[in-house]
Design an enzyme around this catalytic site. Sequence first.
Site, PDB file in Angstrom:
ATOM      1  N   ASP A  30       0.857  -1.194   0.000  1.00  0.00           N
ATOM      2  CA  ASP A  30       0.000   0.000   0.000  1.00  0.00           C
ATOM      3  C   ASP A  30       0.887   1.236   0.000  1.00  0.00           C
ATOM      4  O   ASP A  30       2.064   1.181   0.373  1.00  0.00           O
ATOM      5  CB  ASP A  30      -0.948   0.009   1.210  1.00  0.00           C
ATOM      6  CG  ASP A  30      -2.263   0.721   0.884  1.00  0.00           C
ATOM      7  OD1 ASP A  30      -3.305   0.049   0.764  1.00  0.00           O
ATOM      8  OD2 ASP A  30      -2.236   1.965   0.736  1.00  0.00           O
ATOM      9  N   ALA A 255     -36.756  -3.996   5.222  1.00  0.00           N
ATOM     10  CA  ALA A 255     -36.954  -2.576   4.898  1.00  0.00           C
ATOM     11  C   ALA A 255     -36.052  -1.738   5.800  1.00  0.00           C
ATOM     12  O   ALA A 255     -35.809  -2.082   6.949  1.00  0.00           O
ATOM     13  CB  ALA A 255     -38.416  -2.210   5.111  1.00  0.00           C
ATOM     14  N   GLY A 260     -26.553   1.675   1.388  1.00  0.00           N
ATOM     15  CA  GLY A 260     -25.390   2.565   1.358  1.00  0.00           C
ATOM     16  C   GLY A 260     -24.155   1.688   1.261  1.00  0.00           C
ATOM     17  O   GLY A 260     -24.221   0.578   0.742  1.00  0.00           O
ATOM     18  N   CYS A 263     -20.085  -0.211  -1.904  1.00  0.00           N
ATOM     19  CA  CYS A 263     -20.275  -0.900  -3.194  1.00  0.00           C
ATOM     20  C   CYS A 263     -21.587  -0.588  -3.902  1.00  0.00           C
ATOM     21  O   CYS A 263     -21.568  -0.130  -5.044  1.00  0.00           O
ATOM     22  CB  CYS A 263     -20.145  -2.408  -2.990  1.00  0.00           C
ATOM     23  SG  CYS A 263     -18.465  -2.893  -2.577  1.00  0.00           S
ATOM     24  N   LYS A 266     -22.059   3.004  -5.670  1.00  0.00           N
ATOM     25  CA  LYS A 266     -21.165   3.295  -6.803  1.00  0.00           C
ATOM     26  C   LYS A 266     -21.319   2.255  -7.912  1.00  0.00           C
ATOM     27  O   LYS A 266     -21.228   2.590  -9.093  1.00  0.00           O
ATOM     28  CB  LYS A 266     -19.703   3.398  -6.336  1.00  0.00           C
ATOM     29  CG  LYS A 266     -19.000   2.096  -6.107  1.00  0.00           C
ATOM     30  CD  LYS A 266     -17.521   2.275  -5.839  1.00  0.00           C
ATOM     31  CE  LYS A 266     -16.832   0.966  -5.523  1.00  0.00           C
ATOM     32  NZ  LYS A 266     -16.838  -0.027  -6.588  1.00  0.00           N
ATOM     33  N   LYS A 324     -24.083  -0.353   7.896  1.00  0.00           N
ATOM     34  CA  LYS A 324     -24.607  -1.593   8.464  1.00  0.00           C
ATOM     35  C   LYS A 324     -23.755  -1.926   9.688  1.00  0.00           C
ATOM     36  O   LYS A 324     -22.688  -1.310   9.885  1.00  0.00           O
ATOM     37  CB  LYS A 324     -24.585  -2.726   7.448  1.00  0.00           C
ATOM     38  CG  LYS A 324     -23.206  -3.159   6.998  1.00  0.00           C
ATOM     39  CD  LYS A 324     -23.367  -4.388   6.143  1.00  0.00           C
ATOM     40  CE  LYS A 324     -22.065  -4.857   5.567  1.00  0.00           C
ATOM     41  NZ  LYS A 324     -22.203  -6.043   4.760  1.00  0.00           N
TER      42      LYS A 324
HETATM   43  N1  LIG Z   1     -15.359  -2.925   0.422  1.00  0.00           N
HETATM   44  C1  LIG Z   1     -16.092  -3.957   0.034  1.00  0.00           C
HETATM   45  O1  LIG Z   1     -16.936  -4.468   0.775  1.00  0.00           O
HETATM   46  C2  LIG Z   1     -15.913  -4.554  -1.342  1.00  0.00           C
HETATM   47  C3  LIG Z   1     -16.495  -5.785  -1.644  1.00  0.00           C
HETATM   48  C4  LIG Z   1     -16.313  -6.319  -2.911  1.00  0.00           C
HETATM   49  C5  LIG Z   1     -15.573  -5.635  -3.860  1.00  0.00           C
HETATM   50  N2  LIG Z   1     -15.036  -4.422  -3.549  1.00  0.00           N
HETATM   51  C6  LIG Z   1     -14.233  -3.744  -4.567  1.00  0.00           C
HETATM   52  O2  LIG Z   1     -12.853  -3.913  -4.250  1.00  0.00           O
HETATM   53  C7  LIG Z   1     -12.104  -2.754  -4.624  1.00  0.00           C
HETATM   54  C8  LIG Z   1     -11.354  -2.215  -3.429  1.00  0.00           C
HETATM   55  O3  LIG Z   1     -12.298  -1.764  -2.491  1.00  0.00           O
HETATM   56  P1  LIG Z   1     -11.911  -1.428  -0.984  1.00  0.00           P
HETATM   57  O4  LIG Z   1     -13.176  -1.122  -0.278  1.00  0.00           O
HETATM   58  O5  LIG Z   1     -11.007  -2.489  -0.469  1.00  0.00           O
HETATM   59  O6  LIG Z   1     -11.036  -0.074  -1.228  1.00  0.00           O
HETATM   60  P2  LIG Z   1     -10.261   0.795  -0.173  1.00  0.00           P
HETATM   61  O7  LIG Z   1     -10.426   2.195  -0.619  1.00  0.00           O
HETATM   62  O8  LIG Z   1     -10.654   0.402   1.220  1.00  0.00           O
HETATM   63  O9  LIG Z   1      -8.733   0.367  -0.363  1.00  0.00           O
HETATM   64  C9  LIG Z   1      -7.953   0.642  -1.483  1.00  0.00           C
HETATM   65  C10 LIG Z   1      -6.492   0.696  -1.044  1.00  0.00           C
HETATM   66  O10 LIG Z   1      -5.660   0.734  -2.196  1.00  0.00           O
HETATM   67  C11 LIG Z   1      -4.536   1.570  -1.912  1.00  0.00           C
HETATM   68  N3  LIG Z   1      -3.922   1.978  -3.183  1.00  0.00           N
HETATM   69  C12 LIG Z   1      -4.431   2.749  -4.160  1.00  0.00           C
HETATM   70  N4  LIG Z   1      -3.570   2.847  -5.194  1.00  0.00           N
HETATM   71  C13 LIG Z   1      -2.475   2.105  -4.856  1.00  0.00           C
HETATM   72  C14 LIG Z   1      -1.254   1.771  -5.513  1.00  0.00           C
HETATM   73  N5  LIG Z   1      -0.955   2.242  -6.743  1.00  0.00           N
HETATM   74  N6  LIG Z   1      -0.377   0.993  -4.850  1.00  0.00           N
HETATM   75  C15 LIG Z   1      -0.641   0.520  -3.627  1.00  0.00           C
HETATM   76  N7  LIG Z   1      -1.795   0.767  -2.965  1.00  0.00           N
HETATM   77  C16 LIG Z   1      -2.699   1.548  -3.581  1.00  0.00           C
HETATM   78  C17 LIG Z   1      -5.126   2.689  -1.078  1.00  0.00           C
HETATM   79  O11 LIG Z   1      -4.152   3.355  -0.323  1.00  0.00           O
HETATM   80  C18 LIG Z   1      -6.127   1.919  -0.205  1.00  0.00           C
HETATM   81  O12 LIG Z   1      -5.539   1.488   1.008  1.00  0.00           O
HETATM   82  C19 LIG Z   1     -13.119  -1.765  -5.216  1.00  0.00           C
HETATM   83  O13 LIG Z   1     -13.143  -1.905  -6.600  1.00  0.00           O
HETATM   84  C20 LIG Z   1     -14.431  -2.240  -4.615  1.00  0.00           C
HETATM   85  O14 LIG Z   1     -15.537  -1.921  -5.435  1.00  0.00           O
HETATM   86  C21 LIG Z   1     -15.171  -3.870  -2.306  1.00  0.00           C
END
Ligand SMILES: NC(=O)c1ccc[n+]([C@@H]2O[C@H](COP(=O)([O-])OP(=O)(O)OC[C@H]3O[C@@H](n4cnc5c(N)ncnc54)[C@H](O)[C@@H]3O)[C@@H](O)[C@H]2O)c1
Length: 442
Positions: A30, A255, A260, A263, A266, A324
């Site tokens: 990260d 209900a 929110g 996911c 967006k 949630k």
């Molecule tokens: N949060 C969920 O419940 C969930 C569930 C299923 C899918 N997703 C999908 O998974 C993806 C990630 O979601 P999230 O909620 O984990 O995101 P998040 O924002 O919590 O985490 C993303 C991380 O990536 C890091 N990052 C960004 N660019 C980087 C790079 N070039 N090198 C290293 N680190 C980098 C950021 O610092 C951050 O810590 C999204 O596409 C989301 O739609 C999320």
Amino acid sequence: MKIAMIGTGYVGLVSGVCFSDFGHEVICVDKNQEKLTKLRAGETPIFEPGLDTLMARNIAANRLSFTDDLKSATQDADAVFIAVGTPSRRGDGHADLSFVFGAVKEVAEALTRPTVIVIKSTVPVGTNQKVADLLKETRPDLDCDVVSNPEFLREGAAIDDFMHPDRVVVGVQSDRGDEVMQEVYRPLSLRGYPVLTTDLETAEMIKYAANAFLATKVTFINEIAMLCERTGADVKDVANGMGFDSRIGPKFLQAGPGYGGSCFPKDTKALARIGQDNAVPLQIVETVIKVNEEVKRLMIDKIVDLCDEKLRDKTIAVLGLTFKPDTDDMRDAPALTVVPALVGMGANVRVVDPQAFREADALLPNVTWFEDAYEAVDGADAVVLLTEWNEFRALDLRDMAGRMASARMADLRNMYSCDYALDAGFEAYTGMGRKSALLFDS
Ligand SMILES: NC(=O)c1ccc[n+]([C@@H]2O[C@H](COP(=O)([O-])OP(=O)(O)OC[C@H]3O[C@@H](n4cnc5c(N)ncnc54)[C@H](O)[C@@H]3O)[C@@H](O)[C@H]2O)c1
């Protein structure tokens, strides 16, 4: 197997920890130094039940580490996962893919040998092919494979979802990509969990279609709830009656104040844009987005009605802020619509949430934080139940009613009922899609 996980957010961290627990050697990368400092100290930067224990176990076993050095992390990796964010692009609702392409470019520049690049982030149809093109363009000397592996975990139950998935979806374009992914997920397929292999575009579409379908289910029952309120039906019983039908199922039929989280909002917007761009407008998804916004606004009306349309100088205690329970994620939480509206109308808003403070403090100015629900309602004019945390499910309503200046409840998660609240001494109650008792009704 050696795995590099680029992006250590909800998905990257949970996936990395779980892969290491399967026995793979995982390095999580990260850029966020604050996050890395915590992770290196063995602390989880997010609240997710069970994550800290599993993380500690795998760090101790030397299978899990954290770094900002993408080059060294990817050098020997058999698979490089990209799990960076894909938020809504400001203004147009498209998925912002800048983090994904940025990470892919960095990985391409760092690689010393061909490897498999796995896109775990949720990305619009066609993105994985663009990733493949970008890899070829950046490193024509390397023959990398691209795999789409969307993630379906739910925050609050993420470890369980990852370890016991309904299915794993793997979109591939080559035998090598397929072979590496079969190896990565062998611990799950051995135990009978389905690993569905498709092409890249189908895998991408499955993720959006699944999320949009669930958001539709939530929004459908919210709309039925509004109709129940007008007709005297009880949405909880309606949902039960529907859910026993195995073709429908009971999940996502509660209900509430609108969906929110990180996911659904967006992803529904991105899917609607994909439809428009391909001249196949997705009318159902577009309507779901619109209705969900209306549902959130209706929650404000409910609270205004509960308080006889006078919010100025009223003290309102809001229990629960996260979208949630069992998460500290505030992204697109209904609280971010409801609470500022109450503040804007002149109410003194007190808030209680077991985990939200770190995320929500900056997002919700002009509120007063309380640690205890009973203290928060002391002298208050109304209480609003916004998130169904376990600690709010068995409140002593008699005690609460006795403490309040006027005992009124907006139970936006249907945790109690009108009769239950009135029996406990509340003078007014409004729920979602069921019997209510407002003072100006009588
Ligand atoms: N949060 C969920 O419940 C969930 C569930 C299923 C899918 N997703 C999908 O998974 C993806 C990630 O979601 P999230 O909620 O984990 O995101 P998040 O924002 O919590 O985490 C993303 C991380 O990536 C890091 N990052 C960004 N660019 C980087 C790079 N070039 N090198 C290293 N680190 C980098 C950021 O610092 C951050 O810590 C999204 O596409 C989301 O739609 C999320």
